[in-house]
Design an enzyme around this catalytic site. Structure first.
Site, short mmCIF file in Angstrom:
data_model
loop_
_atom_site.label_atom_id
_atom_site.label_comp_id
_atom_site.label_asym_id
_atom_site.label_seq_id
_atom_site.Cartn_x
_atom_site.Cartn_y
_atom_site.Cartn_z
N ARG A 59 0.69 -1.18 0.13
CA ARG A 59 -0.07 -0.01 -0.06
C ARG A 59 0.71 1.13 -0.03
NH1 ARG A 59 -2.70 -4.03 2.08
NH2 ARG A 59 -0.63 -4.56 2.67
N THR A 60 1.74 1.37 0.91
CA THR A 60 2.55 2.70 1.14
C THR A 60 3.37 2.88 -0.08
OG1 THR A 60 2.50 2.06 3.48
CG2 THR A 60 4.08 3.86 2.67
N LYS A 87 25.55 -5.91 -1.11
CA LYS A 87 27.10 -6.09 -1.29
C LYS A 87 27.76 -5.33 0.06
CE LYS A 87 26.52 -5.57 -6.19
NZ LYS A 87 26.84 -4.77 -7.17
N HIS A 137 4.66 5.43 11.65
CA HIS A 137 4.44 5.46 10.29
C HIS A 137 3.20 6.70 10.12
CE1 HIS A 137 2.97 4.04 6.51
NE2 HIS A 137 2.69 3.02 6.79
N1 CP Z 1 -0.27 -0.08 5.84
C1 CP Z 1 0.82 -0.13 5.46
O1 CP Z 1 1.92 0.42 5.76
O2 CP Z 1 0.89 -1.48 4.34
P1 CP Z 1 2.01 -1.73 3.54
O3 CP Z 1 3.07 -2.50 4.64
O4 CP Z 1 1.55 -2.72 2.65
O5 CP Z 1 2.85 -0.54 3.02
#
Ligand code: CP
Length: 310
Positions: A59-60, A87, A137
């Site tokens: 998603r992100t 590496k 996040h």
């Molecule tokens: N919600 C979210 O961060 O999903 P992803 O890990 O798929 O980005």
């Protein structure tokens, strides 16, 4: 003058309430843009953005890339699994080499908490944290707040339940900072082993009974059990977790009230939430994903400090 108090989006902790409200109101304008027949504006046509993903994402990563393309930015995508990190190249060397190619902004996901904060001390480009380990996040919390506001209006005094693996969740911490700054009440629910000691000091309450927690809230944000971050057993089995803390149809229907169900994804269907709830009329899970593009457009636009041209 910049409309935000910060050059980077490292975490919600560093944002003021006004920063959050500015991002959410700007996102509302961009949501209108991406629902037009022509979804693109030229706003960031002179900006180059590097998306550096050192950890998996669906998603992100897609949402940031789409947001950047909707704003006409030049985009480069970097995935550590197919890079010279394998590496032995350091994070700072990797980023400095990419910036040497005249990159203006960095969006980074990294498994180590604090990795974007470290970068911010060493490089000039704007940095957006797309998730740093179990820490923060920020754009997820902003899109969650935006999606809650769409359903419930102003969040001051609204009751938000965050249920699940609080201990390992950067979404939980960023949501707590964001929602408290917007005046919401927060209850956390999950097994005692997955709720960090002392977290009440962030202005949240704890309820270990999922039925009581659901009965209390206006909106429930259900979090994934993050087995990949659990190096010890925090509960006896996934089946027992689902029985004790899972959000299922029986629990939701017994409430006899309107409730908004959210989940940041990816979902462990049948563990923290059953499919009949995740896909029900109460669920706004796919609205969250749609809103993620508008919220990320707003964050990119505000950090680039541009005027809206279209
Ligand atoms: N919600 C979210 O961060 O999903 P992803 O890990 O798929 O980005």
């Amino acid at each position: 003058m910049s409309q935000l108090s910060t050059k980077h989006l490292l975490g919600i902790k560093q944002l003021t309430e006004q920063d959050i409200r500015t991002i959410l109101s700007t996102a509302a304008k961009f949501k209108e843009v991406i629902n037009r027949p022509i979804k693109k504006v030229p706003t960031l046509r002179d900006i180059t953005i590097a998306n550096l993903f050192f950890e998996n994402s669906t998603r992100t990563r897609v949402s940031f890339e789409l947001a950047q393309k909707r704003l006409s930015a030049d985009v480069i995508n970097f995935s550590s699994s197919s890079s010279s990190v394998k590496k032995g190249e350091t994070l700072l060397d990797t980023v400095n080499n990419i910036l040497a190619m005249k990159v203006d902004m960095v969006v980074m996901r990294h498994p180590s908490p604090g990795a974007p904060h470290f970068l911010a001390k060493h490089i000039d480009a704007n940095i957006i944290n797309a998730g740093d380990g179990t820490h923060e996040h920020p754009t997820q919390a902003l899109l969650d707040a935006f999606s809650m506001q769409e359903k419930l209006g102003d969040l001051a005094g609204k009751k938000v339940l965050i249920a699940g693996d609080i201990m390992h969740s950067r979404v939980a911490l960023s949501n707590i900072f964001c929602l408290r700054k917007l005046g919401a009440e927060i209850t956390l629910c999950g097994p005692p082993t997955l709720i960090p000691q002392g977290i009440e000091s962030l202005g949240v309450r704890i309820e270990y009974n999922i039925e009581k927690a659901l009965a209390w809230c206006d909106v429930a944000n259900i979090l994934r059990i993050q087995l990949e971050r659990q190096n010890t057993k925090y509960f006896p089995s996934l089946r027992e977790y689902a029985l004790t803390f899972g959000v299922n149809k029986k629990r939701v229907e017994s409430l006899h009230k309107e409730i908004v169900i959210m989940h940041p994804g990816p979902i462990n269907r049948g563990v923290e939430i059953t499919s009949d709830v995740a896909d029900s009329k109460h669920s706004i899970i796919l609205d969250q994903v749609e809103n993620g593009v508008a919220v990320r457009m707003a964050a990119l636009f505000l950090l680039a400090n541009k005027g809206i041209e279209n």
